[in-house]
Enzyme design. Sequence first.
Site, PDB file in Angstrom:
ATOM      1  N   ASP A 284     -24.033  73.602  49.441  1.00  0.00           N
ATOM      2  CA  ASP A 284     -23.605  74.902  49.952  1.00  0.00           C
ATOM      3  C   ASP A 284     -24.575  75.957  49.404  1.00  0.00           C
ATOM      4  O   ASP A 284     -25.427  75.669  48.550  1.00  0.00           O
ATOM      5  CB  ASP A 284     -22.143  75.201  49.587  1.00  0.00           C
ATOM      6  CG  ASP A 284     -21.533  76.248  50.524  1.00  0.00           C
ATOM      7  OD1 ASP A 284     -22.299  76.980  51.195  1.00  0.00           O
ATOM      8  OD2 ASP A 284     -20.295  76.366  50.590  1.00  0.00           O
TER       9      ASP A 284
HETATM   10  C1  BGC Z   1     -20.119  78.919  52.879  1.00  0.00           C
HETATM   11  C2  BGC Z   1     -20.402  77.806  53.863  1.00  0.00           C
HETATM   12  C3  BGC Z   1     -21.394  78.247  54.904  1.00  0.00           C
HETATM   13  C4  BGC Z   1     -22.638  78.734  54.210  1.00  0.00           C
HETATM   14  C5  BGC Z   1     -23.750  79.145  55.160  1.00  0.00           C
HETATM   15  C6  BGC Z   1     -21.391  79.548  52.355  1.00  0.00           C
HETATM   16  O1  BGC Z   1     -21.101  80.719  51.668  1.00  0.00           O
HETATM   17  O2  BGC Z   1     -19.347  78.421  51.814  1.00  0.00           O
HETATM   18  O3  BGC Z   1     -19.205  77.401  54.457  1.00  0.00           O
HETATM   19  O4  BGC Z   1     -21.671  77.199  55.774  1.00  0.00           O
HETATM   20  O5  BGC Z   1     -22.311  79.831  53.377  1.00  0.00           O
HETATM   21  O6  BGC Z   1     -23.458  80.294  55.839  1.00  0.00           O
END
Ligand code: BGC
Length: 765
Positions: A284
């Site tokens: 993530d």
């Molecule tokens: C979130 C993810 C997301 C990623 C990209 C993160 O802050 O936890 O779910 O896919 O950002 O945008």
Amino acid sequence: MKKLCLLGLLVSLASQVALADTSAAAVQLQEKKAFVDKLLGQMTQDEKIGQLRLISIGPEMPREKIREEIAAGRIGGTFNSRTAPENRPMQDAAMRSRLKIPMFFAYDTIHGNRTIFPIGLGMASSWDMQAIAKVGRTSAIEAAADSLDMTFAPMVDIARDPRWGRTSEGFGEDTYLTSKIGKVMVRSFQGSSPANPDSIMAIVKHFALYGAVEGGRDYNTVDMSLPKMYNDYLPPYRAAIDAGAGGVMVALNSINGVPATSNTWLMNDLLRKEWGFNGVTISDHGAIQELIRHGVARDGREAAKLAIKAGIDMSMNDTLYGEELPGLLKSGEVSQAELDQAVREVLGAKYDMGLFKDPYVRIGKAENDVPDYYADSRLHRDAARDVARRGLVLLENREQTLPLKKSGTIALVGPLADAPIDMMGSWAADGKPVHSVTVREGLRRAIGDKAQLVYAKGSNITGDKAMFDYLNFLNFDAPEIVNDPRPASVLIDEAVKAAQGADVVVAVVGESRGMSHESSSRTTLEIPAVQRDLIKALKATGKPLVLVLMNGRPLSIGWEREQADAILETWFSGTEGGNAIADVLFGDYNPSGKLPITFPRSVGQIPMYYNHMRIGRPFTPGKPGNYTSQYFEEPNGPLYPFGYGLSYTDFSVSPLTLSSKTLKKGDSLQASVKVKNTGKRDGETVVQLYVQDVAASMSRPVKELKNFQKILLKAGEERTVTFRISEDDLKFYNSQLKYAAEAGEFNVQVGLDSESVQQQSFELL
Ligand code: BGC
């Protein structure tokens, strides 16, 4: 005799086709492996490291510099850039790199791309797999047409603590329903192959257990027993992977003390070895760096080392893989084999997305670029309206307040009645508020000149300055919420005046979308005080009061329930939400949604979910008393149970019959009920099947959803609904993590929600 021969021929033909299929798949796999191995053999170490870097393209990023980096082989893919004119120059740069390895372009296409569908909870409330497939397919078509190759979805984190803001993104509290939806989403995003020009690769997230963060506080720790993980929380990820999800996004939380991002057990033992996953794993956002703050890595170097060794292939928003892997490889702390394995999986994903065959498969040719990516004509409004209305849940309807008549005067009030941004909900991808049909607009269109619509805002979302500032600080298309500067009493007076002159009042209240978002955890589940003051004042007018709720989590609305004549739960229903809500309010569509998550009475009851474990001293409704598991200050049990939702018609369910009182392993039996539409309107309902293991080797849940059917019955029509129950439906992971059904008695329950059910029992031999 002739019949037998024919049958034999058919069987043999079928098995040949099956063999041919497997061997075709095996050949394809061989080809992919040979291709990837050959390419890997030509790559320098720096080029390999470059493939592991996933870079976010923000508006502030220096485009020129990024293209140089890509051409130098230092970036593997990007996310957040989302149209062909934006992505083509980057792919061109990749085509200038030494080995011409294509980039991929990813985005959070969660519940729609430009056309926004209901949030996860809204989709799940439909219990309608065809509708959900429509969401996935339409999203993929739109995303692919805009040059995207990959989505960070579906999000299948089971959520049993609605204080968690990301409850809104998932499909609720139930393992079976979430698994089913996760599977449908993967299949519909990816179509028959993620290589198709109108498919995008699904990256299931957040692996694992992100929905179980302590206290509902985002990013927090998860401490969980293995049987609970295996039985309740892991199956949805597994289902998405078994459906072919090309990748997995790793969660930000720790699991029993070890962050998911550095968790070898999670990514290697469980995901790759036990489940046989061979797609790509992606961290993530910034999660590798966060290993330092988790307290498991001293510095960036150690964080990068832990992550790659644990099995993180791609580093999202990377700095550390780029900076630290060269040194780690040089010192031998990270082996060539470990690096190669990660690169192999990234290349494999690009291969699966069809990018080596045609790097421009979704970008297309410049001459075909559309003049306006956000033209209304590119939206899929019919699909959005259809899905949105299927996900609306009628919670109350006293004296048939609903459906409303298209006549007289309707007062429409509330801070969410005319809120285009909020219609979309959080994670609204490339949706534009200007495309949203608000409730005000939907009602206006529905009544035309047949009735009068009087609108007054009535209150702001919140009267709390700190909350207002927080919501507007969130990184959305600012301003996220607009404050009406007039005193609260003036706003209320205006609404009351509108109500007094109307035949019925529709109040659209709840949460702004930012209140149910990443990092937006709450300590209460109440509607903010200024809105409750508005409801109180409206109630005092004595006019019929319809509450239309917008929110991304269950709310504790015990008090509101007493004030309102009807309540419609609409979640955040998307681009066409206003039209869908009008369809239901005026009865042009008969509501059929059912809650995919329990509504607690108060935040103090959390966790409150229907499939909780059995205990020695359960509270029994109607038989209160000391020394049972209860809260003594308020009624126990949920406000609205899982699976609940009303219709404009009524249904009756006959006693349950089983085809047998015993079930042999390997066999199946049938559970049937007759469901009758006893009302005057055609309508759909969801017939739900629950199972309880009466005495097992360990305590098991009070009941678990094992199947359901959504059926349409004409007024007066009766139909027999039959479920097949087999040994597989009775299996669980025991305390030794052995997956098996244990012989003995089982209760079977069938009903139209999780509480009002018909029961029978049988014995598994
Ligand atoms: C979130 C993810 C997301 C990623 C990209 C993160 O802050 O936890 O779910 O896919 O950002 O945008």
